[in-house]
Write an enzyme that holds these catalytic residues in place. Sequence first.
Site, PDB file in Angstrom:
ATOM      1  N   ASP A 100       0.879  -1.169   0.000  1.00 57.38           N
ATOM      2  CA  ASP A 100       0.000   0.000   0.000  1.00 57.38           C
ATOM      3  C   ASP A 100       0.916   1.218   0.000  1.00 57.38           C
ATOM      4  OD1 ASP A 100      -2.282   1.625   0.234  1.00 57.38           O
ATOM      5  OD2 ASP A 100      -2.083   1.651   2.424  1.00 57.38           O
ATOM      6  N   ASP A 151       0.138   5.176   0.839  1.00 60.65           N
ATOM      7  CA  ASP A 151      -0.001   6.132   1.947  1.00 60.65           C
ATOM      8  C   ASP A 151      -0.186   5.391   3.268  1.00 60.65           C
ATOM      9  OD1 ASP A 151       0.100   8.218   0.063  1.00 60.65           O
ATOM     10  OD2 ASP A 151      -2.052   8.058  -0.299  1.00 60.65           O
TER      11      ASP A 151
END
Length: 416
Positions: free
Chosen positions: A251, A253
């Site tokens: 992922d 952020d």
Amino acid sequence: MDGYRFAMTSKINQAVIFCGGFGKRIQKYTKGRPKPLYKVNNKLFLEYLLFDIARFGIKEIFLLCHYKTSLFRKEFKNYKINNCKIRIIHEKKPSGSAGSLLNIKSKLNEKFFIFNGDTYFDFNYLDLKDQLNKNVYATLSTIHNPKFKKGNIKFINNNFIKFGNNKGKIVNSGVAILNKKIFNFISLFKKNEFISLENHIYPILSKEKKINGKKYNIKTNKFIDIGTPGDLKKAKSFIQKILIKKTIFFDRDGIINKDIGYAHKPRQIIWGKNLFKVIKYFNDTGYYIIILTNQSGVGRGYYKYQDVNKLHNWMNEKFIENGAHIDDFFFSPYFKYSKSKKFRSKKFLKMRKPNTGMFLNAKKKWNIDIKNSYMIGDSDVDKIFAKNVGLKFILSKYGQDLLHIVKKIRKNSRVI
């Protein structure tokens, strides 16, 4: 500020591939075609090499050709891969690896990679940059194999290389980083003379302590030279094996960078702790690295689709400067209430995690060993996504030492 930063190393955008050999030992199998243009699994051997080199941020590749250059022009005249330009240079008379470099001397940057068009060495090319210094004109990647009987390389203090030991276990792989200052030594030879890097130039650099390198083990970093009938026969299985890699999906952020809410500019990126070192760790151990991120800020109108691509290109440049790289980025701009019909389409909805669209796109492009791959995320959405696509999931939060967590992954711990 960055959570972690390596000492910055020089950026290398160019590569040279030597493609001028006649391939006499395997003409029976190549039917007179140059070795790099031999088909392996219905694809040219050189195409695999070009694809791999472009993964590491190279923007310009020179193919130095002599034998049947017209065939290279036919196959690669308008060839592009990952925004990398291919330039074909014809050598009228064979002049050796060092001599052929003289044809493009004016086109070369201060530092550049070199490769042989008939060999493939599966390792993180950027790792060689750790050995660069202003006093070294050549940095070689070498192969250590206990079975070698005629290795000609010996390492001495500070990874400097000595040539001439013909009973060693270490040989030159052919992949190296050269400093343009090497032409100071190439120019010592007569013009149009046949000049070999390995036979003529490297031994001189060794005496002057201007050449160093790094040892790689054949067990972990696979190598093939299709210049012999035996290895040519092995090429099919070799390519199949090295293209299928374990993959770490991240992922963005909250993992790669601090989640400040809709980051879309370089100045907004605050890197995770030990982040560069983590990515390099996996590059060095043979994983693909792919980032999957939901970017509803596009659909919300906070920033443009192109802004995300620009940011990702910038991010990868920073990784490359630090000896690491990201293989690919995928993102979904979906937002349910977007003013743009495009960004609330089913296409982008399917891509939005925990839906599986981004993973399916990655799977089409990359040969992923799913059973041995992981998703690293910071939310239940990432966890559900991992379950949906059959990936092992590792929970992490920004601020944690990701390197410590990743090393545990290698021991199959902290898998949820």
